[in-house]
Design a protein around this motif. Structure first.
Motif: not given
Lengths: 204, 92
Positions: A109-111, A113-115, A118-119, A121, B1, B4, B39-40, B43, B46-47, B53, B60
């Motif tokens: 999920s973090v990879i 949402s980063q690329i 967020d949706k 993600g 990317m 990574i 990170l979560l 996330l 952000g939501i 969202l 979703l």
């Protein structure tokens, strides 16, 4: 289980903070989380490199042991591809990327949402949490009606840790080795496959 | 990317080189968990901060459920075929 609970707590705390507060202006959230992601991936690599048991296992069991992870990957991709005919508003590439989390919801999920954003993600987080839950709940049925490979395959990357106890209980202890191996291979592949799938053709 | 992947590969190499230093590996495992939590949290933030969202969260969730079932169905189908195939070969 304890970790999953803490992860969920942080995620929900994040949602609540996001609902109540606005980020301070000029606060570089994206840059910070991108660098945390890099550090995260580096550390996942460190734990993989430090634990070579998985590689010793490959030597002792020949190439046949790769067939189950391969079946899981190809099977997941085919299932998700079939779904792409019905779920038209998510691109095939994005669907496959979500499927490629193989239950490893924290990293995938973090990879993603980063690329991508967020949706997707959120979708990745939920879809991969569901995969773990489905496996935990349905393993007895899988074993009864299908066989002993099905729950391992369904568990995906989690077959090495969170779903291992239930797999080993219903399939038998002798299946825990292949279950751990299967989960290890998929765990290593998740941070590799997702950027490759999403990276192709994305200019970012 | 692909940055990574670069980080991932350097991680594996350093983990392999430092595999004897158990304390260091333990510390990096702890840092790993902390970075996942952070990170979560981001996330989630952000939501929560994105009205669009939040209002579409149930949609979703439904899509996510469909994707995970599709993935599970595909993989248990193929792995069961594999198991039957291996059993058959062992019988011969």
């Amino acid at each position: 289980m304890k970790n999953s609970f803490i992860i969920l707590t942080f995620f929900i705390a994040g949602i609540i903070c996001g609902l109540l507060l606005n980020p301070p202006e000029n606060f570089p959230v994206e840059t910070i989380s991108l660098w945390i992601l890099y550090i995260l991936i580096l550390l996942v690599g460190v734990t993989v490199g430090a634990d070579l048991e998985a590689f010793k296992l490959i030597k002792s069991m020949k190439f046949k042991i790769f067939l189950l992870p391969a079946a899981t990957i190809i099977g997941t991709f085919s299932g998700v591809l079939a779904l792409s005919f019905f779920l038209r508003d998510i691109s095939v590439k994005e669907l496959i990327a979500v499927g490629s989390g193989f239950g490893y919801y924290s990293i995938s999920s973090v990879i993603i949402s980063q690329i991508t954003g967020d949706k997707l993600g959120v979708i990745a987080l939920l879809a991969n949490v569901f995969r773990e839950i489905i496996t935990l709940l349905l393993t007895p049925l899988f074993v009864k009606f299908l066989g002993k490979f099905a729950p391992i395959s369904s568990g995906g990357a989690t077959s090495m840790d969170t779903t291992l106890p239930v797999i080993s209980k219903f399939c038998g202890k002798e299946y825990s080795v292949i279950s751990v191996f299967h989960g290890t291979i998929l765990t290593i592949l998740v941070p590799v496959i997702i950027p490759i799938i999403l990276g192709a053709g994305v200019h970012k | 990317m692909f940055v990574i992947l670069l980080f991932f590969i350097s991680g594996i190499l350093s983990g392999f080189i430092l595999r004897k230093k158990k304390k260091l590996i333990k510390i990096s495992e702890n840092f790993l968990m902390v970075s996942i939590y952070l990170l979560l949290f981001f996330l989630g933030f952000g939501i929560g901060n994105n009205n669009e969202l939040i209002s579409s969260f149930h949609v979703l969730g439904l899509k996510a459920l469909l994707i995970s079932f599709a993935g599970v169905f595909g993989s248990i189908f193929l792995s069961t075929l594999l198991e039957k195939f291996i059993d058959k070969r062992n019988e011969k």
